[in-house]
Design an enzyme around this catalytic site. Structure first.
Site, PDB file in Angstrom:
ATOM      1  N   PRO A  87      41.936  35.424  50.171  1.00  0.00           N
ATOM      2  CG  PRO A  87      40.507  34.685  51.851  1.00  0.00           C
ATOM      3  CD  PRO A  87      41.462  34.211  50.816  1.00  0.00           C
ATOM      4  CD  GLU A 114      39.475  26.284  57.850  1.00  0.00           C
ATOM      5  OE1 GLU A 114      39.402  27.297  58.550  1.00  0.00           O
ATOM      6  OE2 GLU A 114      38.519  25.845  57.180  1.00  0.00           O
ATOM      7  NE  ARG A 152      37.059  42.280  29.093  1.00  0.00           N
ATOM      8  CZ  ARG A 152      37.002  43.598  28.900  1.00  0.00           C
ATOM      9  NH1 ARG A 152      37.877  44.380  29.505  1.00  0.00           N
ATOM     10  NH2 ARG A 152      36.091  44.124  28.126  1.00  0.00           N
ATOM     11  CG  ASP A 167      36.403  47.794  28.957  1.00  0.00           C
ATOM     12  OD1 ASP A 167      35.484  47.858  28.131  1.00  0.00           O
ATOM     13  OD2 ASP A 167      37.247  46.882  28.996  1.00  0.00           O
TER      14      ASP A 167
HETATM   15  N1  ADE Z   1      40.037  32.395  48.072  1.00  0.00           N
HETATM   16  C1  ADE Z   1      39.027  32.480  48.946  1.00  0.00           C
HETATM   17  N2  ADE Z   1      38.452  33.691  48.923  1.00  0.00           N
HETATM   18  C2  ADE Z   1      39.129  34.424  47.982  1.00  0.00           C
HETATM   19  C3  ADE Z   1      39.025  35.753  47.504  1.00  0.00           C
HETATM   20  N3  ADE Z   1      38.124  36.608  47.969  1.00  0.00           N
HETATM   21  N4  ADE Z   1      39.884  36.143  46.546  1.00  0.00           N
HETATM   22  C4  ADE Z   1      40.826  35.301  46.089  1.00  0.00           C
HETATM   23  N5  ADE Z   1      40.977  34.045  46.490  1.00  0.00           N
HETATM   24  C5  ADE Z   1      40.129  33.593  47.442  1.00  0.00           C
END
Ligand code: ADE
Length: 246
Positions: A87, A114, A152, A167
């Site tokens: 994330p 974590e 794709r 697209d």
């Molecule tokens: N791992 C946990 N959350 C994630 C996300 N939003 N994007 C990519 N990998 C992740």
């Protein structure tokens, strides 16, 4: 193209990669996707892939040794992008997918728990990608999203009947509405222009609808969308009309 995916849950990838476009791309030899179990590269008795964090606190951290061993073994002497799904990465866009579709080979590491030991990030990973501002239980689903968005785009992956060029996002705009038979359903008719057989009118209508939809749903995209001067003027008129007192 060759894609290697490193995960402690490689079984998660089986069914998504055996359906639809990805299956067809694999069968056509456009992409070779290999999944690798990080646990297979753990050398201790219990094949541990995670451990408690230094400094205390909750949760577990993925250990560096099995990840380094897995990536280095599979990669050999051939350098290629090594991407961590997390994330904290840059958020995936169509432009990033397009850039990745031009690579001969890349690797995806799926983090869990974590997070992963920071030395993986610092010394092994060349890029970090997130699929959005929310937290998943691990990088696996994110890796599937990346693979789908990239595969794709490979020439020949989509049938002749469809081109990725129109697209949503590929043009910088969202796509307008689509219709199929019947021409009338429960009294709701398909827009007349689509049935007219007049290709130039259809193209103009589609362009207009794409701009309208983008204006309604993602006005932020219009700032960078490649619009003609005439289209920009029209958008400004629509915005002005909306702001005018009724
Ligand atoms: N791992 C946990 N959350 C994630 C996300 N939003 N994007 C990519 N990998 C992740």
């Amino acid at each position: 193209m060759r894609i290697d995916i490193f995960s402690i849950f490689p079984e998660m990838f089986v069914s998504p990669f055996e359906a639809s476009i990805i299956r067809r791309a694999r069968e056509r030899g456009l992409v070779d996707i290999q999944t690798h179990n990080i646990r297979d590269y753990a050398t201790d008795k219990h094949q541990m892939t995670d451990d408690t964090p230094y400094g205390g606190g909750g949760g577990m951290v993925m250990k560096p040794e099995p990840i380094f061993a897995a990536v280095e073994t599979v990669r050999g002497d051939d350098p290629c992008p090594v991407i961590l799904l997390s994330p904290q990465g840059r958020v995936l866009t169509q432009a990033i997918a397009q850039e990745m579709a031009g690579q001969e080979r890349f690797m995806l590491i799926c983090g869990r728990y974590e997070g992963v030991d920071e030395r993986v990030r610092e010394r092994l990973v060349t890029d970090e990608i997130s699929i959005g501002d929310y937290v998943l239980s691990g990088g696996e689903l994110a890796a599937m999203v990346v693979v789908d968005a990239v595969v794709r785009l490979l020439p020949g992956a989509l049938g002749y009947e469809h081109s990725a060029a129109q697209d949503s996002h590929a043009t910088g705009l969202l796509e307008g509405p689509h219709y199929t038979r019947p021409p009338e359903f429960r009294g709701w008719a398909v827009p007349e222009v689509l049935i007219s057989g007049h290709h130039a009118r259809v193209d103009a209508w589609r362009r207009e609808q794409a701009i309208l939809r983008t204006l309604q749903r993602r006005p932020d995209l219009l700032e960078t969308a490649p619009l003609t001067d005439k289209e920009r003027k029209w958008v400004q008129e629509l915005l002005d009309a909306e702001q005018a007192p009724k």
